[in-house]
Design a protein around this motif. Structure first.
Motif, PDB file in Angstrom:
ATOM      1  N   ARG A  12      -1.749  44.555  50.479  1.00 39.76           N
ATOM      2  CA  ARG A  12      -0.789  45.153  49.626  1.00 39.76           C
ATOM      3  C   ARG A  12      -1.221  46.242  48.938  1.00 39.76           C
ATOM      4  NH1 ARG A  12       3.320  40.868  48.267  1.00 39.76           N
ATOM      5  NH2 ARG A  12       2.659  38.942  49.314  1.00 39.76           N
ATOM      6  N   TYR A  17       1.129  44.300  43.550  1.00 33.18           N
ATOM      7  CA  TYR A  17       0.909  43.277  42.793  1.00 33.18           C
ATOM      8  C   TYR A  17       1.294  43.585  41.605  1.00 33.18           C
ATOM      9  CZ  TYR A  17      -2.446  41.970  46.710  1.00 33.18           C
ATOM     10  OH  TYR A  17      -2.806  41.609  47.785  1.00 33.18           O
ATOM     11  N   ASP A  49      -4.382  39.063  40.944  1.00 24.84           N
ATOM     12  CA  ASP A  49      -4.687  39.780  42.174  1.00 24.84           C
ATOM     13  C   ASP A  49      -4.473  41.343  41.973  1.00 24.84           C
ATOM     14  OD1 ASP A  49      -4.672  37.578  43.634  1.00 24.84           O
ATOM     15  OD2 ASP A  49      -2.478  37.650  44.231  1.00 24.84           O
ATOM     16  N   GLU A  72      -4.007  35.729  49.294  1.00 31.31           N
ATOM     17  CA  GLU A  72      -3.034  36.012  50.408  1.00 31.31           C
ATOM     18  C   GLU A  72      -3.106  34.994  51.328  1.00 31.31           C
ATOM     19  OE1 GLU A  72      -0.813  38.153  50.821  1.00 31.31           O
ATOM     20  OE2 GLU A  72      -1.499  39.392  49.034  1.00 31.31           O
ATOM     21  N   ARG A  75      -0.836  32.094  49.689  1.00 32.28           N
ATOM     22  CA  ARG A  75       0.422  32.594  49.959  1.00 32.28           C
ATOM     23  C   ARG A  75       0.993  32.068  51.279  1.00 32.28           C
ATOM     24  NH1 ARG A  75      -1.064  36.949  46.820  1.00 32.28           N
ATOM     25  NH2 ARG A  75      -0.428  36.736  44.637  1.00 32.28           N
TER      26      ARG A  75
END
Length: 108
Positions: A12, A17, A49, A72, A75
């Protein structure tokens, strides 16, 4: 800096974030999370992050890269723990092509 180090990008953008962190800390999200789960939301991982992402952008730090990858992965693992609500069909029902009976009387 090697070509392999510059080729990797965070999954991302760093702003994503930060946006997630701000949304997580919002008053509406706090009330929603407290009502739903009975506790305040845990937002510090989004901030960590964001900091790791900024460090990666500035210094291409291997430690920051590893932190982002671990976060990540965690997640994705958390999302995959939940089974789907609906059972997926393998084929359509046998009578899928028949017209619906809207005029059919309902059973009491």
């Amino acid at each position: 800096m090697t070509a392999a180090a510059t080729a990797w990008r965070p999954p991302r953008s760093c702003d994503d974030y930060w946006s997630e962190f701000k949304q997580c800390k919002s008053l509406w999200n706090y009330f929603h999370n407290y009502y739903t789960f009975g506790m305040a939301p845990a937002c510090q991982q989004w901030k960590a992050d964001y900091k790791a992402c900024r460090e990666w952008e500035k210094q291409s730090s291997a430690a920051a890269k590893e932190l982002l990858q671990q976060s990540e992965r965690a997640r994705v693992a958390e999302q995959s723990k939940f089974a789907p609500v609906w059972q997926l069909r393998q084929k359509p029902p046998d009578d899928w092509h028949l017209p619906l009976n809207h005029n059919k009387p309902q059973d009491p």
